[in-house]
Design a protein around this motif. Structure first.
Motif, PDB file in Angstrom:
ATOM      1  N   TRP A  47     -12.991  11.448   1.144  1.00 21.90           N
ATOM      2  CA  TRP A  47     -12.930  12.126   2.428  1.00 21.90           C
ATOM      3  C   TRP A  47     -13.170  13.619   2.218  1.00 21.90           C
ATOM      4  O   TRP A  47     -12.214  14.389   2.080  1.00 21.90           O
ATOM      5  N   LEU A  48     -14.414  14.008   2.188  1.00 18.12           N
ATOM      6  CA  LEU A  48     -14.768  15.405   1.946  1.00 18.12           C
ATOM      7  C   LEU A  48     -15.488  15.987   3.149  1.00 18.12           C
ATOM      8  O   LEU A  48     -16.155  15.269   3.897  1.00 18.12           O
ATOM      9  N   VAL A  49     -15.367  17.283   3.313  1.00 14.48           N
ATOM     10  CA  VAL A  49     -16.069  18.001   4.368  1.00 14.48           C
ATOM     11  C   VAL A  49     -17.371  18.527   3.775  1.00 14.48           C
ATOM     12  O   VAL A  49     -17.386  19.073   2.673  1.00 14.48           O
ATOM     13  N   ASP A  50     -18.450  18.358   4.524  1.00 17.51           N
ATOM     14  CA  ASP A  50     -19.746  18.886   4.087  1.00 17.51           C
ATOM     15  C   ASP A  50     -19.671  20.408   4.125  1.00 17.51           C
ATOM     16  O   ASP A  50     -19.499  20.998   5.194  1.00 17.51           O
ATOM     17  N   GLY A  67       0.821  -1.201   0.000  1.00 16.33           N
ATOM     18  CA  GLY A  67       0.000   0.000   0.000  1.00 16.33           C
ATOM     19  C   GLY A  67       0.853   1.248   0.000  1.00 16.33           C
ATOM     20  O   GLY A  67       1.923   1.277   0.601  1.00 16.33           O
ATOM     21  N   LEU A  68       0.377   2.237  -0.709  1.00 11.17           N
ATOM     22  CA  LEU A  68       1.084   3.514  -0.790  1.00 11.17           C
ATOM     23  C   LEU A  68       0.463   4.509   0.169  1.00 11.17           C
ATOM     24  O   LEU A  68      -0.746   4.489   0.399  1.00 11.17           O
ATOM     25  N   ASP A  69       1.269   5.379   0.708  1.00 15.59           N
ATOM     26  CA  ASP A  69       0.808   6.403   1.630  1.00 15.59           C
ATOM     27  C   ASP A  69       0.560   7.688   0.862  1.00 15.59           C
ATOM     28  O   ASP A  69       1.503   8.319   0.385  1.00 15.59           O
ATOM     29  N   VAL A  70      -0.701   8.026   0.683  1.00 16.85           N
ATOM     30  CA  VAL A  70      -1.050   9.294   0.059  1.00 16.85           C
ATOM     31  C   VAL A  70      -1.765  10.138   1.104  1.00 16.85           C
ATOM     32  O   VAL A  70      -2.392   9.615   2.017  1.00 16.85           O
ATOM     33  N   ASN A  71      -1.657  11.437   0.982  1.00 14.11           N
ATOM     34  CA  ASN A  71      -2.158  12.359   1.987  1.00 14.11           C
ATOM     35  C   ASN A  71      -3.290  13.190   1.387  1.00 14.11           C
ATOM     36  O   ASN A  71      -3.044  14.143   0.661  1.00 14.11           O
ATOM     37  N   VAL A  72      -4.527  12.818   1.711  1.00 12.42           N
ATOM     38  CA  VAL A  72      -5.690  13.497   1.127  1.00 12.42           C
ATOM     39  C   VAL A  72      -5.850  14.896   1.680  1.00 12.42           C
ATOM     40  O   VAL A  72      -5.430  15.200   2.792  1.00 12.42           O
ATOM     41  N   LYS A  73      -6.455  15.743   0.858  1.00 14.91           N
ATOM     42  CA  LYS A  73      -6.970  17.027   1.323  1.00 14.91           C
ATOM     43  C   LYS A  73      -8.480  16.927   1.213  1.00 14.91           C
ATOM     44  O   LYS A  73      -9.011  16.215   0.368  1.00 14.91           O
ATOM     45  N   PHE A  74      -9.188  17.620   2.064  1.00 16.76           N
ATOM     46  CA  PHE A  74     -10.624  17.433   2.204  1.00 16.76           C
ATOM     47  C   PHE A  74     -11.445  18.374   1.323  1.00 16.76           C
ATOM     48  O   PHE A  74     -12.646  18.490   1.493  1.00 16.76           O
ATOM     49  N   THR A  75     -10.791  19.021   0.377  1.00 19.09           N
ATOM     50  CA  THR A  75     -11.462  20.037  -0.447  1.00 19.09           C
ATOM     51  C   THR A  75     -11.920  19.522  -1.806  1.00 19.09           C
ATOM     52  O   THR A  75     -12.572  20.246  -2.544  1.00 19.09           O
ATOM     53  N   LEU A  90       2.309   8.665 -13.632  1.00 13.28           N
ATOM     54  CA  LEU A  90       3.050   8.029 -14.716  1.00 13.28           C
ATOM     55  C   LEU A  90       2.327   6.824 -15.309  1.00 13.28           C
ATOM     56  O   LEU A  90       2.500   6.506 -16.482  1.00 13.28           O
ATOM     57  N   LEU A  91       1.510   6.150 -14.503  1.00 14.44           N
ATOM     58  CA  LEU A  91       0.726   5.028 -15.008  1.00 14.44           C
ATOM     59  C   LEU A  91      -0.593   5.492 -15.620  1.00 14.44           C
ATOM     60  O   LEU A  91      -1.375   4.686 -16.090  1.00 14.44           O
ATOM     61  N   ASP A  92      -0.822   6.795 -15.588  1.00 10.32           N
ATOM     62  CA  ASP A  92      -2.037   7.386 -16.155  1.00 10.32           C
ATOM     63  C   ASP A  92      -3.293   6.817 -15.492  1.00 10.32           C
ATOM     64  O   ASP A  92      -4.274   6.493 -16.148  1.00 10.32           O
ATOM     65  N   ILE A  93      -3.212   6.695 -14.155  1.00  8.10           N
ATOM     66  CA  ILE A  93      -4.333   6.202 -13.359  1.00  8.10           C
ATOM     67  C   ILE A  93      -4.840   7.350 -12.497  1.00  8.10           C
ATOM     68  O   ILE A  93      -4.111   7.848 -11.633  1.00  8.10           O
ATOM     69  N   PRO A  94      -6.078   7.799 -12.718  1.00  8.58           N
ATOM     70  CA  PRO A  94      -6.603   8.874 -11.872  1.00  8.58           C
ATOM     71  C   PRO A  94      -6.807   8.364 -10.439  1.00  8.58           C
ATOM     72  O   PRO A  94      -7.219   7.219 -10.226  1.00  8.58           O
ATOM     73  N   LEU A  95      -6.487   9.196  -9.484  1.00 10.33           N
ATOM     74  CA  LEU A  95      -6.584   8.843  -8.072  1.00 10.33           C
ATOM     75  C   LEU A  95      -7.680   9.686  -7.432  1.00 10.33           C
ATOM     76  O   LEU A  95      -7.697  10.910  -7.583  1.00 10.33           O
ATOM     77  N   VAL A 148     -12.309  15.550  -4.404  1.00  9.26           N
ATOM     78  CA  VAL A 148     -12.059  14.109  -4.540  1.00  9.26           C
ATOM     79  C   VAL A 148     -10.729  13.794  -5.219  1.00  9.26           C
ATOM     80  O   VAL A 148     -10.233  12.682  -5.111  1.00  9.26           O
ATOM     81  N   ARG A 149     -10.136  14.769  -5.902  1.00  8.71           N
ATOM     82  CA  ARG A 149      -8.844  14.550  -6.580  1.00  8.71           C
ATOM     83  C   ARG A 149      -7.740  15.431  -6.002  1.00  8.71           C
ATOM     84  O   ARG A 149      -6.729  15.661  -6.645  1.00  8.71           O
ATOM     85  N   VAL A 150      -7.937  15.913  -4.778  1.00  7.21           N
ATOM     86  CA  VAL A 150      -6.973  16.834  -4.169  1.00  7.21           C
ATOM     87  C   VAL A 150      -6.144  16.081  -3.130  1.00  7.21           C
ATOM     88  O   VAL A 150      -6.686  15.544  -2.160  1.00  7.21           O
ATOM     89  N   PHE A 151      -4.837  16.046  -3.370  1.00  5.61           N
ATOM     90  CA  PHE A 151      -3.895  15.362  -2.495  1.00  5.61           C
ATOM     91  C   PHE A 151      -2.701  16.263  -2.248  1.00  5.61           C
ATOM     92  O   PHE A 151      -2.342  17.071  -3.097  1.00  5.61           O
ATOM     93  N   GLU A 152      -2.084  16.121  -1.079  1.00 15.38           N
ATOM     94  CA  GLU A 152      -0.799  16.761  -0.855  1.00 15.38           C
ATOM     95  C   GLU A 152       0.211  15.965  -1.670  1.00 15.38           C
ATOM     96  O   GLU A 152       0.157  14.736  -1.708  1.00 15.38           O
ATOM     97  N   TYR A 153       1.112  16.669  -2.310  1.00 13.90           N
ATOM     98  CA  TYR A 153       2.099  15.968  -3.144  1.00 13.90           C
ATOM     99  C   TYR A 153       2.962  15.047  -2.295  1.00 13.90           C
ATOM    100  O   TYR A 153       3.505  15.441  -1.276  1.00 13.90           O
TER     101      TYR A 153
END
Length: 125
Positions: A84-87, A51-59, A75-80, A61-66
């Motif tokens: 985890w969203l805030v209402d 498993g990879l460690d990715v760091n979500v941002k809550f703003t 590079l694999l052209d796979i959307p992530l 569905v496609r927002v992550f800390e780099y």
């Protein structure tokens, strides 16, 4: 038809895809950047086994800390995506979370709970 692909075969396909997908007509700076990204991705590709460690941002569905792990998906052209969203209608939570990533929010909560300021302690709730 059922496909049986081992994890090692899948990782090999991923490595091959990354190597074959190298852009052809790019500037020297873009080439160096791509090669660095490719090197970073190859160094962490084995982590897909656990498993990879990715760091979500809550703003969004496609927002992550780099993180270097995000490069693998690029590079694999796979959307992530994440869920985890805030209402946006819960103003207190929107204000408390702000633009924090998951890791930043955890640090903020710990800091608030350890504070002598009762207002911060209740915010860390």
């Amino acid at each position: 038809r059922r496909w049986n692909t081992s994890l090692s075969e899948l990782l090999e396909y991923g490595r091959d895809y990354i190597l074959d997908a190298k852009p052809k007509e790019i500037s020297e700076i873009q080439r160096l950047n791509y090669e660095q990204n490719m090197s970073d991705a190859m160094a962490i590709l084995h982590k897909l086994q656990t498993g990879l460690d990715v760091n979500v941002k809550f703003t969004g569905v496609r927002v992550f800390e780099y993180t270097p792990e995000c490069i693998v998906f690029d590079l694999l052209d796979i959307p992530l995506y994440h869920g985890w969203l805030v209402d946006p209608q819960v103003a207190d939570i929107v204000k408390a979370v702000g633009n924090c990533s998951y890791n930043q929010l955890v640090e903020k909560i710990i800091s608030c709970k350890q504070s002598d300021n009762s207002e911060l302690v209740s915010e860390g709730g």
